[in-house]
Motif scaffolding. Sequence first.
Motif, short mmCIF file in Angstrom:
data_model
loop_
_atom_site.label_atom_id
_atom_site.label_comp_id
_atom_site.label_asym_id
_atom_site.label_seq_id
_atom_site.Cartn_x
_atom_site.Cartn_y
_atom_site.Cartn_z
N ALA A 174 0.81 -1.23 0.00
CA ALA A 174 0.00 0.00 0.00
C ALA A 174 0.84 1.28 0.00
N SER A 175 2.18 1.14 0.17
CA SER A 175 3.01 2.34 0.10
C SER A 175 3.43 2.61 -1.35
N GLY A 176 2.96 1.79 -2.27
CA GLY A 176 3.48 1.84 -3.65
C GLY A 176 2.70 2.75 -4.59
N ASP A 177 3.21 2.75 -5.82
CA ASP A 177 2.72 3.62 -6.87
C ASP A 177 1.26 3.33 -7.27
N LEU A 178 0.95 2.04 -7.45
CA LEU A 178 -0.39 1.69 -7.93
C LEU A 178 -1.46 2.08 -6.90
N THR A 179 -1.17 1.84 -5.63
CA THR A 179 -2.15 2.17 -4.58
C THR A 179 -2.45 3.66 -4.61
N ARG A 180 -1.36 4.43 -4.68
CA ARG A 180 -1.49 5.89 -4.63
C ARG A 180 -2.21 6.43 -5.86
N ARG A 181 -1.80 5.93 -7.04
CA ARG A 181 -2.31 6.55 -8.27
C ARG A 181 -3.65 5.99 -8.72
N LYS A 182 -3.91 4.72 -8.41
CA LYS A 182 -5.11 4.09 -8.98
C LYS A 182 -6.10 3.57 -7.94
N GLY B 90 2.25 -2.88 4.52
CA GLY B 90 3.57 -2.74 3.90
C GLY B 90 4.64 -2.67 4.96
N ARG B 91 5.89 -2.75 4.48
CA ARG B 91 7.01 -2.69 5.42
C ARG B 91 7.31 -1.25 5.82
N THR B 92 6.94 -0.30 4.98
CA THR B 92 7.17 1.11 5.29
C THR B 92 6.40 1.48 6.55
N HIS B 93 7.08 2.13 7.47
CA HIS B 93 6.40 2.51 8.71
C HIS B 93 5.52 3.72 8.47
N VAL C 110 -3.34 -7.75 -4.18
CA VAL C 110 -1.88 -7.90 -4.19
C VAL C 110 -1.29 -6.82 -5.11
N SER C 111 -0.78 -5.77 -4.46
CA SER C 111 -0.23 -4.65 -5.22
C SER C 111 1.26 -4.47 -4.92
N THR C 112 1.91 -5.58 -4.60
CA THR C 112 3.37 -5.59 -4.49
C THR C 112 3.91 -5.93 -5.88
N GLU D 28 -2.54 -8.63 -9.61
CA GLU D 28 -2.19 -7.64 -10.63
C GLU D 28 -1.42 -8.30 -11.78
N LYS D 29 -1.36 -7.62 -12.88
CA LYS D 29 -0.49 -8.05 -13.97
C LYS D 29 0.94 -7.60 -13.65
N PRO D 30 2.00 -8.20 -14.14
CA PRO D 30 1.95 -9.36 -15.02
C PRO D 30 1.67 -10.65 -14.23
N1 LIG Z 1 2.19 1.23 -11.03
C1 LIG Z 1 1.48 1.02 -12.12
O1 LIG Z 1 1.15 1.92 -12.89
C2 LIG Z 1 1.01 -0.38 -12.44
C3 LIG Z 1 0.22 -0.58 -13.60
C4 LIG Z 1 -0.25 -1.86 -13.88
C5 LIG Z 1 0.07 -2.90 -13.04
N2 LIG Z 1 0.86 -2.67 -11.94
C6 LIG Z 1 1.17 -3.82 -11.08
O2 LIG Z 1 0.70 -3.53 -9.78
C7 LIG Z 1 1.59 -4.04 -8.80
C8 LIG Z 1 2.05 -2.91 -7.90
O3 LIG Z 1 2.69 -1.93 -8.67
P1 LIG Z 1 3.47 -0.72 -8.00
O4 LIG Z 1 3.98 0.10 -9.15
O5 LIG Z 1 2.66 -0.08 -6.95
O6 LIG Z 1 4.70 -1.48 -7.34
P2 LIG Z 1 5.86 -0.88 -6.43
O7 LIG Z 1 5.61 0.56 -6.17
O8 LIG Z 1 7.14 -1.32 -7.03
O9 LIG Z 1 5.65 -1.75 -5.11
C9 LIG Z 1 4.54 -1.62 -4.26
C10 LIG Z 1 4.96 -1.86 -2.84
O10 LIG Z 1 5.29 -3.21 -2.67
C11 LIG Z 1 6.20 -3.33 -1.59
N3 LIG Z 1 7.30 -4.20 -2.00
C12 LIG Z 1 8.29 -3.94 -2.88
N4 LIG Z 1 9.13 -4.98 -2.98
C13 LIG Z 1 8.65 -5.91 -2.14
C14 LIG Z 1 9.10 -7.20 -1.77
N5 LIG Z 1 10.17 -7.75 -2.31
N6 LIG Z 1 8.40 -7.84 -0.83
C15 LIG Z 1 7.29 -7.32 -0.28
N7 LIG Z 1 6.83 -6.09 -0.58
C16 LIG Z 1 7.50 -5.42 -1.51
C17 LIG Z 1 6.72 -1.96 -1.28
O11 LIG Z 1 6.12 -1.53 -0.06
P3 LIG Z 1 6.89 -1.63 1.32
O12 LIG Z 1 8.34 -1.36 1.05
O13 LIG Z 1 6.23 -0.59 2.15
O14 LIG Z 1 6.65 -3.02 1.82
C18 LIG Z 1 6.18 -1.10 -2.41
O15 LIG Z 1 5.85 0.21 -2.00
C19 LIG Z 1 2.71 -4.72 -9.58
O16 LIG Z 1 2.37 -6.07 -9.75
C20 LIG Z 1 2.67 -4.04 -10.94
O17 LIG Z 1 3.17 -4.87 -11.96
C21 LIG Z 1 1.31 -1.45 -11.63
#
Ligand SMILES: NC(=O)c1ccc[n+]([C@@H]2O[C@H](COP(=O)([O-])OP(=O)(O)OC[C@H]3O[C@@H](n4cnc5c(N)ncnc54)[C@H](OP(=O)(O)O)[C@@H]3O)[C@@H](O)[C@H]2O)c1
Length: 521
Positions: free
Chosen positions: A31-39, A63-66, A137-139, A169-171
Amino acid sequence: MTPVIEAEVEQKLERPALPKADPCTVVIFGASGDLTRRKLIPALYDLCGVGCMSACFQVVGTGRTHMTDAQFRDAMKASAITSKDVREFNEETWKRFAPRLRYFVGDPAKIGFYAELRSFLEQMQREGSSANVLFYVSTPASFAGEIISGLQSAQLNQREGGWSRIILEKPFGRDLESARALNDAVLKVFDEKNIYRIDHYLGKETVQNILVFRFANSIFEPVWNRNYVEYVEITAAETLGVERRASFYEETGALRDMVANHLLQLVALTAMEPPVAFDADSVREQKVQVFRSIRPMTVEEVAANTVRGQYGPGRIGGVEVPGYRQEPGVNPESNTETFAAVRLQVENWRWAGVPFYLRTGKRLADNVTEIKVHFKRTPQALFAGTGVRSFGPNSVSLRIQPDEGISVSFGAKRPGTYMSTVPVLAKFSYADAFGGNTPVAYETLILDAMRGDATLFTRRDEVEAEWKIITPIEEAWAQLPSPQFPNYTAGSEGPELAGNLLKASGHRWMLMLKKEAANAD
Ligand SMILES: NC(=O)c1ccc[n+]([C@@H]2O[C@H](COP(=O)([O-])OP(=O)(O)OC[C@H]3O[C@@H](n4cnc5c(N)ncnc54)[C@H](OP(=O)(O)O)[C@@H]3O)[C@@H](O)[C@H]2O)c1
């Protein structure tokens, strides 16, 4: 300039209210990631705003982020305010939405995490939240397997008095073998009806409209086959580069990122037979038949029917942009493709002999996703010798983004005493007809998952059938000599070689940039 006939809705209707979601708690991993924030958060906020959520709806980010609950809410608010997906940010709505957001710190790689998460959810339930849980699952996708087994270890895949569903999520895997392994892993823990493999293209209104256009109108379907269609081209082009996702993209490339899912889904919707009903299994059954009709290619066929590209430096919108190899986080000798073009044959009764050309890429001339169906020329050149200006054969364009809509090109007589014709376009624009406030893809899909409707998600056999087409291409590319990258300039129409895929058959790609010229093709 091509004259345009505007198509309008015959009856202006109020958009029907969205249905109500089942009561539930959405648990987001990553939940600290890009997809959560943007979509994800913008979609959930909007669904709340339009009254789709039950009184006990809650979101738990993990998430691991505090972060404290308050910090998570602040971070999510900042992105909702700037999000293009949010219909209209409103403080009052946010005040109602924010208390529903909770944050649970933990490392999903540690097995103890899942028991703690379970206790957290049980405590929430005692305080009035729902027994239903939707895990998102948005990791990074490679981590999905570990999360699935963690959920099983704490029996979070079953909920007493409620349901437990998972969105992946994809892929979905990176080849046939890994997709099968992930399917095996998730199916050991969840029933297929509780697994939602997301391909967000299927949540787009205009993608769903392909089915309505084809199967709710009797005028197009009779000509939608090899007897009348010369070829089909599908383009998904963007001007953006890899942005902040270099490490993901380096491992993925254009073929896996776009063709393996989004573009093949567009092929399936364009080519499928009518389903017996508009329900999850009937629609997915027909889509999978299309994938089964596309024979995996040999190495020689891959060499003849595919083109890879990678952008070099160039100019986009008057601004200098670096080449792919100069982007931060990219290997300066990277051979990852940022462009892929593929010629496919759907070898069934309806489509035998009709080529489907697919192309996608980054840093191209324009942002456009479009399916263009080109029809055959008329059998007789009736107007030859009458001074008639020649125009191309008819085509139907299904524009997915931007300027979502449908246009049909045909020839018309120019007014006057002499015989002269011009190409005209009958154009239907979604925005003009229905206004701009249609739900974005993630809103539609998350709401469907909460309601238990999997029609717009991909099924196990569908995902594996997609990889059966894509994996031989990846494997052949690994064997064939690497192209001389970079081979297209940022801001261009892509590698010149891509044109050769069509040339021998007298076909050509539509132009991305000059929309007028493209429409008049
Ligand atoms: N971003 C997009 O536009 C987009 C579009 C289509 C599909 N997707 C899919 O959606 C998913 C999430 O995308 P995202 O861009 O949000 O990913 P991301 O920002 O790279 O990662 C999301 C979060 O996952 C946690 N994480 C990272 N590595 C990890 C690991 N090894 N073990 C456990 N947690 C981990 C991190 O949070 P913590 O460090 O806080 O744990 C990170 O903030 C992916 O499967 C991606 O392919 C993304």
